[in-house]
Design an enzyme around this catalytic site. Structure first.
Site, PDB file in Angstrom:
ATOM      1  CB  ILE A 160      -0.943   0.002   1.222  1.00  0.00           C
ATOM      2  CG1 ILE A 160      -1.889  -1.185   1.178  1.00  0.00           C
ATOM      3  CG2 ILE A 160      -1.740   1.309   1.286  1.00  0.00           C
ATOM      4  CD1 ILE A 160      -2.678  -1.391   2.474  1.00  0.00           C
ATOM      5  CD  GLN A 209      -0.826   2.120  -6.585  1.00  0.00           C
ATOM      6  OE1 GLN A 209       0.012   1.378  -7.102  1.00  0.00           O
ATOM      7  NE2 GLN A 209      -1.552   2.985  -7.272  1.00  0.00           N
ATOM      8  CD  GLU A 210      -2.211   5.812  -1.061  1.00  0.00           C
ATOM      9  OE1 GLU A 210      -2.125   6.545  -2.071  1.00  0.00           O
ATOM     10  OE2 GLU A 210      -3.247   5.754  -0.374  1.00  0.00           O
ATOM     11  CB  SER A 211       4.374   7.643  -0.858  1.00  0.00           C
ATOM     12  OG  SER A 211       4.906   6.587  -0.066  1.00  0.00           O
ATOM     13  CE1 TYR A 217      -5.558   3.530   3.968  1.00  0.00           C
ATOM     14  CE2 TYR A 217      -5.035   4.312   1.753  1.00  0.00           C
ATOM     15  CZ  TYR A 217      -4.706   4.190   3.094  1.00  0.00           C
ATOM     16  OH  TYR A 217      -3.537   4.744   3.559  1.00  0.00           O
TER      17      TYR A 217
END
Length: 496
Positions: A302, A305-307, A376
């Protein structure tokens, strides 16, 4: 003289000892290869899966577990190299093979169950080398395939049209091994199906597909020609059942639905970051995983993928940090500093756990995790709209395989104007989830090679022939079928 007499007396004793030893050895050998009785009498179905770490083999094991549960019998899985699968069945050491045989195969010694997965065999090459334009381009090249595999059978068929075609038939290797050799330049080409290549592209982005070999074919379970008719009939009913209730589709999506999600450049960058950046944050992900009772590799996926594991990442909408939290989410999760890696990661993980706890009990794993990730990304309200829309389309609102088909329609006024929470970028949520699934799969695969203790326990006995014969003298643990229900209580033991 006394020593001579003593030695004469020792001769018959030694002969007796040797005779006893040979008798025990013969007894052990005969028991070692004693064919299995009918599956009902032992309450045991033995299914063979090819010895490989590719997702398809895990899929085969899971499907076999479901069949054993359907029959309410314990399960033993024997892993053998591809070239031993048929022989093991025909020698009556297995009731069936869960390693897919092509329905196009002409083999009077075998019977096939229903087809369940269509695959294309393809020529894989290193894109930094010249690509073969057609089958003639395979001549004179170093090609290797797994001995006895569907890929080798495809080449045998092709050789009828191309007699000069030659290849190496590799024993005790997997398709995964050979694709790795092509990537490194040790082989010119290998043959693999499109799912295998799609999966390994995540680890070897320089692989490419030249063309298909033969026509697409369906995979099916195989039985000896003299197999029990009741078992074959039960197998047909089983596949009809899981196709009708959607279980087969869910299983296929779980193992193959995200294989080709990542572009080669994305996969290559991820592999680079595994070496350069992950070591700095792995202990943090592990710590947070323990706090929220979640697999640290999912938390890491996660965050990537986010940062891309950048704790200072900031978007134009002021979403910030390792987990790219909004100000509202950070306040709700009591995150004091979104740019602090630990605060951000813990806050995001707690937020995911909170969403999972709010989902209806009817949503089971792994769909529960994928649905939570969609919420989310887009919010619980929009996830619920997607589930409502899915139900309106006569599909399963609790299955991610169905919801992800309809969630992108949340940006279509024909649909969102009739939903409670209105417009949403539902397609982004699907991409978000599927990318995380791909990263998580890569992390799981790489981490499992490094720590065997993290391997999951299975509700079946597993015997591998990678380093030893499949049939050992050690006795099976007795598994008793409960009288109160149809589920089998199975002891697990692992033989390696």
């Amino acid at each position: 003289m006394q020593n001579v007499v003593m030695r004469r007396h020792e001769i018959p004793t030694r002969a007796l000892q040797i005779g006893i030893f040979l008798s025990l050895l013969l007894f052990g050998y005969s028991n070692l290869y004693k064919p299995l009785p009918a599956w009902q009498s032992e309450a045991l179905v033995v299914v063979i899966a090819q010895d490989s770490t590719l997702t398809y083999e895990e899929f085969s094991k899971q499907l076999a577990q479901k069949f054993a549960a359907y029959l309410a019998v314990p399960l033993k899985i024997i892993l053998v190299p591809a070239n031993q699968v048929e022989a093991t069945m025909l020698s009556r050491h297995a009731h069936l093979s869960a390693s897919g045989f092509s329905l196009a195969e002409k083999n009077p010694a075998l019977l096939f169950g229903p087809g369940y997965l269509t695959l294309r065999e393809q020529v894989a090459y290193n894109q930094y080398q010249p690509a073969p334009r057609n089958t003639s381009g395979l001549l004179g090249k170093r090609i290797a395939v797994v001995a006895g595999s569907n890929q080798e059978k495809a080449l045998i068929t092709l050789k009828e049209q191309l007699p000069a075609l030659n290849w190496e038939s590799r024993k005790n290797q997997t398709v995964e091994d050979l694709l790795g050799e092509v990537s490194k330049g040790a082989l010119d080409y290998t043959i693999a199906d499109h799912e295998q290549i799609a999966q390994m592209l995540n680890f070897h982005p320089n692989l490419a597909v030249a063309f298909n070999i033969g026509k697409p074919s369906q995979l099916a379970w195989a039985f000896p020609a003299n197999a029990d008719n009741e078992l074959i009939a039960a197998n047909e009913r089983f596949f009809a059942s899981i196709e009708k209730n959607g279980e087969l589709n869910k299983l296929l999506d779980h193992y193959f639905g995200h294989n080709d999600r990542l572009a080669p450049l994305d996969a290559a960058e991820f592999m680079k970051q595994l070496d350069t950046t992950l070591p700095r944050y792995q202990s943090l992900f592990e710590e947070v995983g323990k706090v929220v009772n979640e697999d640290w590799r999912l938390i890491a996926a996660i965050a990537y993928q986010e940062s891309h594991w950048d704790p200072l990442a900031t978007s134009f909408t002021n979403v910030r940090g390792m987990m790219m939290l909004t100000e509202a989410t950070a306040d709700e999760m009591k995150v004091a500093n979104r740019l602090n890696p630990r605060d951000s990661t813990l806050g995001g993980a707690k937020y995911l756990r909170q969403i999972k706890e709010q989902l209806p009990d009817s949503i089971q794993e792994p769909a529960r995790t994928w649905m939570a990730l969609a919420a989310y990304n887009q919010g619980m309200g929009h996830l619920e709209d997607a589930r409502v829309l899915t139900q309106r389309q006569k599909a399963d609102k609790d299955a991610w395989t169905d919801v992800k088909k309809w969630m992108p329609s949340l940006n279509n006024p024909l649909y969102f104007e009739k939903l409670k929470h209105g417009y949403a970028r539902g397609g982004e949520a699907v991409i978000f989830v599927e990318n995380i699934r791909a990263y998580y799969d890569m992390l799981t695969r790489l981490d499992s090679h490094n720590d065997s203790e993290k391997q999951p326990r299975h509700a079946y006995q597993l015997v591998s022939t990678r380093d030893k014969p499949a049939f050992s003298l050690s006795g099976l643990r007795k598994a008793e079928v409960g009288s109160h229900n149809k589920q089998a209580a199975v002891d697990y033991s692992l033989v390696r």
